[in-house]
Motif scaffolding. Structure first.
Motif, PDB file in Angstrom:
ATOM      1  N   GLN A  12       0.853  -1.183   0.000  1.00 38.47           N
ATOM      2  CA  GLN A  12       0.000   0.000   0.000  1.00 38.47           C
ATOM      3  C   GLN A  12       0.882   1.224   0.000  1.00 38.47           C
ATOM      4  OE1 GLN A  12      -0.543   2.408   2.706  1.00 38.47           O
ATOM      5  NE2 GLN A  12      -2.060   3.443   1.464  1.00 38.47           N
ATOM      6  N   ALA A  13       0.439   2.296  -0.678  1.00 41.20           N
ATOM      7  CA  ALA A  13       1.240   3.516  -0.717  1.00 41.20           C
ATOM      8  C   ALA A  13       0.362   4.727  -0.974  1.00 41.20           C
ATOM      9  CB  ALA A  13       2.301   3.423  -1.809  1.00 41.20           C
ATOM     10  N   ILE A  14       0.877   5.882  -0.609  1.00 39.93           N
ATOM     11  CA  ILE A  14       0.225   7.168  -0.848  1.00 39.93           C
ATOM     12  C   ILE A  14       1.247   8.096  -1.485  1.00 39.93           C
ATOM     13  CG2 ILE A  14      -0.794   9.199   0.260  1.00 39.93           C
ATOM     14  CD1 ILE A  14      -1.787   7.304   2.480  1.00 39.93           C
ATOM     15  N   ASP A  15       0.802   8.925  -2.434  1.00 36.20           N
ATOM     16  CA  ASP A  15       1.662   9.957  -3.005  1.00 36.20           C
ATOM     17  C   ASP A  15       0.887  11.265  -3.028  1.00 36.20           C
ATOM     18  OD1 ASP A  15       4.315  10.504  -4.254  1.00 36.20           O
ATOM     19  OD2 ASP A  15       3.051  11.234  -5.879  1.00 36.20           O
ATOM     20  N   VAL A  16       1.605  12.373  -2.862  1.00 39.90           N
ATOM     21  CA  VAL A  16       0.997  13.699  -2.781  1.00 39.90           C
ATOM     22  C   VAL A  16       1.871  14.689  -3.543  1.00 39.90           C
ATOM     23  CG1 VAL A  16       0.382  15.554  -1.179  1.00 39.90           C
ATOM     24  CG2 VAL A  16       0.086  13.182  -0.481  1.00 39.90           C
ATOM     25  N   HIS A  17       1.253  15.543  -4.339  1.00 41.60           N
ATOM     26  CA  HIS A  17       1.971  16.628  -5.007  1.00 41.60           C
ATOM     27  C   HIS A  17       1.104  17.875  -5.031  1.00 41.60           C
ATOM     28  CE1 HIS A  17       5.619  14.781  -6.742  1.00 41.60           C
ATOM     29  NE2 HIS A  17       4.893  13.680  -6.739  1.00 41.60           N
ATOM     30  N   ALA A  18       1.732  19.027  -4.869  1.00 41.60           N
ATOM     31  CA  ALA A  18       1.043  20.309  -5.017  1.00 41.60           C
ATOM     32  C   ALA A  18       0.959  20.668  -6.493  1.00 41.60           C
ATOM     33  CB  ALA A  18       1.819  21.399  -4.272  1.00 41.60           C
ATOM     34  N   PHE A  19      -0.026  21.470  -6.836  1.00 44.19           N
ATOM     35  CA  PHE A  19      -0.065  22.001  -8.190  1.00 44.19           C
ATOM     36  C   PHE A  19       1.091  22.981  -8.359  1.00 44.19           C
ATOM     37  CE2 PHE A  19      -4.672  20.869  -7.954  1.00 44.19           C
ATOM     38  CZ  PHE A  19      -4.672  19.982  -9.024  1.00 44.19           C
ATOM     39  N   LEU A 159     -12.235  19.645   2.282  1.00 44.48           N
ATOM     40  CA  LEU A 159     -11.302  19.595   3.403  1.00 44.48           C
ATOM     41  C   LEU A 159      -9.856  19.453   2.927  1.00 44.48           C
ATOM     42  CD1 LEU A 159     -13.256  17.188   5.761  1.00 44.48           C
ATOM     43  CD2 LEU A 159     -13.083  19.675   5.921  1.00 44.48           C
ATOM     44  N   GLY A 160      -8.941  20.075   3.628  1.00 45.27           N
ATOM     45  CA  GLY A 160      -7.517  19.917   3.379  1.00 45.27           C
ATOM     46  C   GLY A 160      -7.033  20.521   2.074  1.00 45.27           C
ATOM     47  N   PHE A 161      -5.737  20.298   1.770  1.00 43.42           N
ATOM     48  CA  PHE A 161      -5.132  20.901   0.585  1.00 43.42           C
ATOM     49  C   PHE A 161      -5.776  20.389  -0.702  1.00 43.42           C
ATOM     50  CE2 PHE A 161      -2.778  17.011   0.527  1.00 43.42           C
ATOM     51  CZ  PHE A 161      -2.429  16.816  -0.793  1.00 43.42           C
ATOM     52  N   THR A 162      -6.236  19.116  -0.718  1.00 46.02           N
ATOM     53  CA  THR A 162      -6.898  18.607  -1.921  1.00 46.02           C
ATOM     54  C   THR A 162      -8.265  19.253  -2.082  1.00 46.02           C
ATOM     55  OG1 THR A 162      -7.769  16.671  -0.752  1.00 46.02           O
ATOM     56  CG2 THR A 162      -5.669  16.398  -1.912  1.00 46.02           C
ATOM     57  N   GLY A 163      -8.950  19.489  -1.001  1.00 44.42           N
ATOM     58  CA  GLY A 163     -10.254  20.135  -1.041  1.00 44.42           C
ATOM     59  C   GLY A 163     -10.186  21.595  -1.423  1.00 44.42           C
ATOM     60  N   ARG A 164      -9.037  22.223  -1.167  1.00 44.88           N
ATOM     61  CA  ARG A 164      -8.827  23.619  -1.565  1.00 44.88           C
ATOM     62  C   ARG A 164      -8.229  23.714  -2.968  1.00 44.88           C
ATOM     63  NH1 ARG A 164      -6.939  23.521   3.780  1.00 44.88           N
ATOM     64  NH2 ARG A 164      -4.787  23.486   3.041  1.00 44.88           N
ATOM     65  N   ALA A 165      -8.108  22.585  -3.645  1.00 39.56           N
ATOM     66  CA  ALA A 165      -7.547  22.512  -5.005  1.00 39.56           C
ATOM     67  C   ALA A 165      -6.120  23.045  -5.056  1.00 39.56           C
ATOM     68  CB  ALA A 165      -8.443  23.240  -6.011  1.00 39.56           C
ATOM     69  N   GLU A 166      -5.318  22.696  -4.029  1.00 34.57           N
ATOM     70  CA  GLU A 166      -3.916  23.085  -3.987  1.00 34.57           C
ATOM     71  C   GLU A 166      -3.016  21.979  -4.511  1.00 34.57           C
ATOM     72  OE1 GLU A 166      -3.284  24.069   0.107  1.00 34.57           O
ATOM     73  OE2 GLU A 166      -4.532  25.859   0.007  1.00 34.57           O
ATOM     74  N   GLY A 167      -3.569  20.783  -4.727  1.00 32.86           N
ATOM     75  CA  GLY A 167      -2.791  19.658  -5.212  1.00 32.86           C
ATOM     76  C   GLY A 167      -3.637  18.410  -5.246  1.00 32.86           C
TER      77      GLY A 167
END
Length: 179
Positions: A12-19, A159-167
């Motif tokens: 299992q893994a998670i990845d995150v990137h900002a726009f 909610l959070g950075f994904t909910g604010r469309a930041e990444g």
């Protein structure tokens, strides 16, 4: 009983990137103009181009879906992780595509005596709206991985950075078996 005695494993893994910021997009555009390109790099997500969408920031194309799939497969096989294998200290992987990473992970997995059974990856974010292209994303990623890949998407209801469309974020689970 050691994990080596099991015929299959799950990772299992998670990845995150900002726009990418306007400055990063301008730098990317200038760099591409110098090498004969015209436009800034498009958003790459699930190994597909998303014209008109803001690209993700990163050492590579920032494809969170592809990166999460790679890390899930690597975790299942115990071969390492994206940061160790393809990290920023490895300039040969700068600007690499998710497809390039997946192809290399698939090669490494086969060489180590594993076969990929299937993968599920969920993209988390407000944009782009993925529903219409999910079947295409499943087909494309399955072709590259050489096994069924199910791509789905959700939001975080603001909610959070994904909910604010930041990444964007992505979470993946992979099943591998001994070949």
């Amino acid at each position: 009983m050691s994990s080596e005695s099991f015929p299959f494993r799950v990772g299992q893994a998670i990845d995150v990137h900002a726009f990418a910021t306007e400055e990063e997009r301008a730098a990317s555009s200038s760099s591409r103009e110098e090498t004969g390109g015209i436009d800034a790099a498009p958003l790459m997500l699930a190994c597909l181009q998303w014209p008109g969408e803001t690209p993700l920031s990163g050492h590579s194309d920032g494809d969170v879906a592809a990166h999460a799939v790679c890390d899930a497969i690597l975790a299942a096989t115990g071969l390492g992780d994206m940061g160790t294998i393809f990290g920023t200290s490895r300039p040969e992987w700068a600007n690499a595509s998710g497809e390039q990473f997946l192809t290399e992970v698939r090669r490494m997995v086969a060489e180590a005596g594993w076969v990929i059974g299937n993968v599920t990856v969920q993209v988390i974010g407000k944009k782009p709206r993925m529903t219409a292209r999910l079947p295409e994303a499943c087909r494309r990623m399955s072709e590259i991985v050489g096994a069924p890949v199910h791509v789905c998407a959700t939001t975080t209801d603001g909610l959070g950075f994904t909910g604010r469309a930041e990444g964007l974020a992505a979470s993946a689970v992979a099943l591998v078996a001994r070949s």
